[in-house]
Design a protein around this motif. Structure first.
Motif, short mmCIF file in Angstrom:
data_model
loop_
_atom_site.label_atom_id
_atom_site.label_comp_id
_atom_site.label_asym_id
_atom_site.label_seq_id
_atom_site.Cartn_x
_atom_site.Cartn_y
_atom_site.Cartn_z
N ARG A 151 -0.75 -7.99 -2.33
CA ARG A 151 0.04 -6.78 -2.63
C ARG A 151 0.37 -6.05 -1.33
O ARG A 151 1.45 -5.46 -1.22
N ARG A 178 3.33 -7.70 0.03
CA ARG A 178 4.57 -7.44 -0.72
C ARG A 178 5.01 -5.99 -0.71
O ARG A 178 6.20 -5.70 -0.73
N PHE A 179 4.05 -5.07 -0.72
CA PHE A 179 4.39 -3.65 -0.88
C PHE A 179 3.98 -2.82 0.32
O PHE A 179 3.89 -1.60 0.22
N ARG A 209 4.75 0.89 0.99
CA ARG A 209 4.75 1.78 -0.17
C ARG A 209 3.42 2.52 -0.27
O ARG A 209 2.40 2.03 0.21
N ALA A 215 0.13 3.47 -1.80
CA ALA A 215 -0.80 2.91 -2.78
C ALA A 215 -1.66 4.00 -3.41
O ALA A 215 -1.87 4.02 -4.61
N THR A 243 -0.79 3.84 2.51
CA THR A 243 0.11 2.76 2.09
C THR A 243 -0.74 1.56 1.69
O THR A 243 -1.95 1.50 1.95
N TYR A 244 -0.08 0.57 1.10
CA TYR A 244 -0.78 -0.68 0.76
C TYR A 244 -1.34 -1.32 2.03
O TYR A 244 -2.46 -1.84 2.04
N ASP A 261 5.80 -0.75 -12.78
CA ASP A 261 6.55 -1.35 -11.68
C ASP A 261 6.35 -0.51 -10.43
O ASP A 261 5.47 0.37 -10.41
N THR A 262 7.16 -0.74 -9.41
CA THR A 262 6.94 -0.04 -8.14
C THR A 262 7.21 1.46 -8.26
O THR A 262 6.80 2.24 -7.40
N GLY A 314 2.60 -2.60 -7.66
CA GLY A 314 3.20 -1.95 -6.47
C GLY A 314 3.47 -0.47 -6.64
O GLY A 314 4.24 0.11 -5.88
N THR A 370 1.95 3.68 -7.41
CA THR A 370 1.11 4.62 -6.67
C THR A 370 0.02 5.18 -7.57
O THR A 370 0.30 5.59 -8.70
#
Ligand code: J2J
Length: 547
Positions: free
Chosen positions: A37, A40-41, A44, A46, A55-56, A229-230, A258, A260
């Motif tokens: 993850r 991929r994210f 973003r 987390a 963030t992730y 989803d994100t 993905g 928060t």
């Protein structure tokens, strides 16, 4: 020191093969989950905890640094570590650091105290306990030090916050070390990843072994069902270590998708409503009394005019949500209700987006998976006629086949062919969804917090002036149930105050302290001479000295 295969019950080979072949068990593991993850994210967000935002990529780095630190401290793959943390960002780095090392978290609730921690650490033969410095006014450090002194395997206490001057207590902050790829574990996806705690019925609550394969399947499937989803922003209003906010779809479902995770330190409307507004929360999960408090706060405007328009779904579960209250959710909070009926042992049911209103407000939903097997049976394990109430038995791709180190209990809690006896009485609604109609287990559900009657009775029996004790449920409009202890004194009865102080001194979680105590001369007995809890409940208001 690793988990002994003889201490838990894996799924029989043919079931494991079926779940793999059906693509439910994918071989994904917890350490790989976060790595993937983060790739991929990466940038973003987390985790949000107050002003702190990770963030992730940052969560991933932190997990590596902490894994290195815990390894230096001496924690090894396969060893168990009791995690006793409230909803703080560090919870997530701690959990993933342990996974990275191949160490197994044993989840304690933040409300747990010395008695529960001793039981968990002792049963799991944990090597470390990770807690916080203070929970409000309560100092966890002396308690943790005491647990360490009493449990031979427990070498380390790690504290989020100030270490203080208790011996053998290390601050988490001081642990972080240079990441070291040599210590990273690649666990077998079919192996035990962590332990959850059962609600408890007989004896002490049991440890629930969950594997990477089974748990992550339930997480991915739950995230799908809930449409995460994100863009999802999920508020952990309940203690995040509980199975519901962890996996149904919980913070793990959100990290899978993905989105928060926003942590709330407590579930009160004063804490959560402003957070929902400020962080644009889209999903959250609560127990029925919390949902009622939030609705009352919104109706009475007690938290001011809060803009909750981003909130799309309020999940309610853990205890019965009265239909009258369920019907208020959409009009009062302006979001959809999703009922969730789950258990840390496995099976989780959801009402679905698109279900008719009467299903959403009047049932507890249907299982996650087509591979969840459901039986509704009478006392002799024969199926009841469709629509009639009966005992819920279940078996499936994320429902355990046995508790950890509990062979005698397993013999009664599971059928010979591996169905888990949930202790819940359910009936099937014409829609196919399940309705929880009662309970056949000796447990009290205090607003979602489970209390095993026998555990409390045994604590009461430890008092020298208690000859016998029985804990039963007392109906409560807000919590659903509260606890009522009936006590037969030996000689002169202690006062209620003395008895409760005695329980507190034994280090019980506050929610387990009986709400009401009555001294009686005798318990009503069943034909076989055992205490009849049914009669005790009926006798509630007619006899005895209430305090
Ligand atoms: C009535 N009783 C319920 C409901 C659980 C999701 C949601 C909840 C839990 C949980 C969970 C109920 N109505 N909607 O783990 O992943 C009672 C039943 C059940 C027991 C399990 C999840 N939802 N219950 O509550 O392990 O009696 O899990 O067997 O804490 O709570 O408790 P627990």
């Amino acid at each position: 020191r690793a988990v002994d295969p003889a201490d838990w019950t894996p799924w029989p080979r043919e079931y494991a093969d079926t779940y793999r072949a059906a693509g439910l068990w994918t071989g994904e593991t917890f350490p790989a989950f976060l790595r993937d993850r983060a790739a991929r994210f990466g940038e973003r967000t987390a985790v949000v905890d107050g002003d702190l935002r990770w963030t992730y990529a940052e969560l991933d780095r932190r997990a590596d640094a902490l894994a290195a630190g815990l390894s230096r401290l001496g924690v090894r793959a396969g060893e168990r570590v009791v995690v006793h943390l409230p909803n703080v960002a560090s919870l997530f780095e701690v959990v993933f650091a342990l996974f990275r090392l191949g160490a197994l978290p044993v989840y304690a609730l933040p409300a747990h105290r010395r008695s529960e921690l001793l039981h968990l650490a002792g049963t799991a033969e944990a090597v470390a306990l990770i807690t916080t410095d203070l929970q409000g006014a309560f100092d966890c450090r002396p308690m943790a030090a005491r647990v360490r002194a009493e449990i031979p395997s427990l070498e380390h206490v790690v504290v989020v916050g100030e270490a203080g001057d208790e011996e053998g207590v290390t601050a988490l902050e001081a642990l972080r070390a240079e990441p070291d790829t040599a210590i990273l574990a690649e666990p077998d996806p079919g192996s035990v990843a962590f332990f959850q705690l059962s609600g408890g019925t007989t004896g002490l609550p049991k440890l629930i072994p969950r594997t990477h394969d089974d748990y992550l399947y339930s997480v991915r499937a739950s995230a799908d069902i809930c449409g995460l989803d994100t863009d999802t922003v999920y508020l952990t209003a309940l203690p995040a270590v509980h199975n519901f906010p962890m996996s149904s779809p919980g913070f793990l479902g959100v990290l899978h998708a993905g989105g928060t995770v926003v942590t709330a330190p407590d579930p009160s409307p004063a804490t959560c409503l402003p957070l929902i507004e400020r962080e644009h929360v889209t999903h959250t999960a609560v127990v029925p009394p919390v949902a009622m408090l939030w609705m009352d706060a919104v109706e009475h405007g007690s938290q001011g005019e809060r803009d909750l328009s981003d909130l799309r779904v309020l999940q309610v579960g853990g205890a019965t949500f009265p239909p009258e209250a369920a019907r208020r959710v959409a009009p009062v909070l302006g979001c959809a209700l999703q009922q969730v009926f789950g258990m840390a042992e496995g099976l989780v049911n959801y009402t679905r987006d698109g279900d008719p209103d009467e299903v959403v407000t009047g049932t507890q939903g249907r299982p996650i998976s087509d591979h969840d097997e459901i039986l509704i049976v009478d006392d002799r394990d024969h199926p009841v006629p469709d629509g009639e109430p009966g005992h819920l038995l279940t078996r499936g791709p994320y429902t355990i086949r046995g508790y950890y180190r509990a062979p005698e209990h397993n013999a009664v809690a599971f059928t010979d062919d591996g169905f888990y006896r949930t202790g819940d009485i359910v009936r099937r609604h014409p829609s196919g969804a399940l309705v929880v109609a009662g309970r056949a287990k000796d447990q009290i559900n205090r607003g979602g917090e489970k209390i095993g009657a026998e555990e409390i009775e045994n604590h009461l029996l430890a008092h020298p002036a208690v000859h016998d004790a029985s804990l039963v449920a007392l109906p409560d409009p807000y919590l659903g149930e509260r606890t009522h202890a009936y006590v037969i004194a030996r000689g002169e009865a202690p006062t209620r105050g003395e008895l409760l102080a005695f329980l507190r001194e034994r280090g019980l979680a506050a929610y387990k302290i009986p709400d009401r105590v009555s001294f009686v001369d005798a318990f009503p007995a069943t034909a076989v001479g055992k205490t009849s809890k049914r009669d005790l409940r009926a006798a509630r208001t007619t006899s005895g000295t209430d305090h």
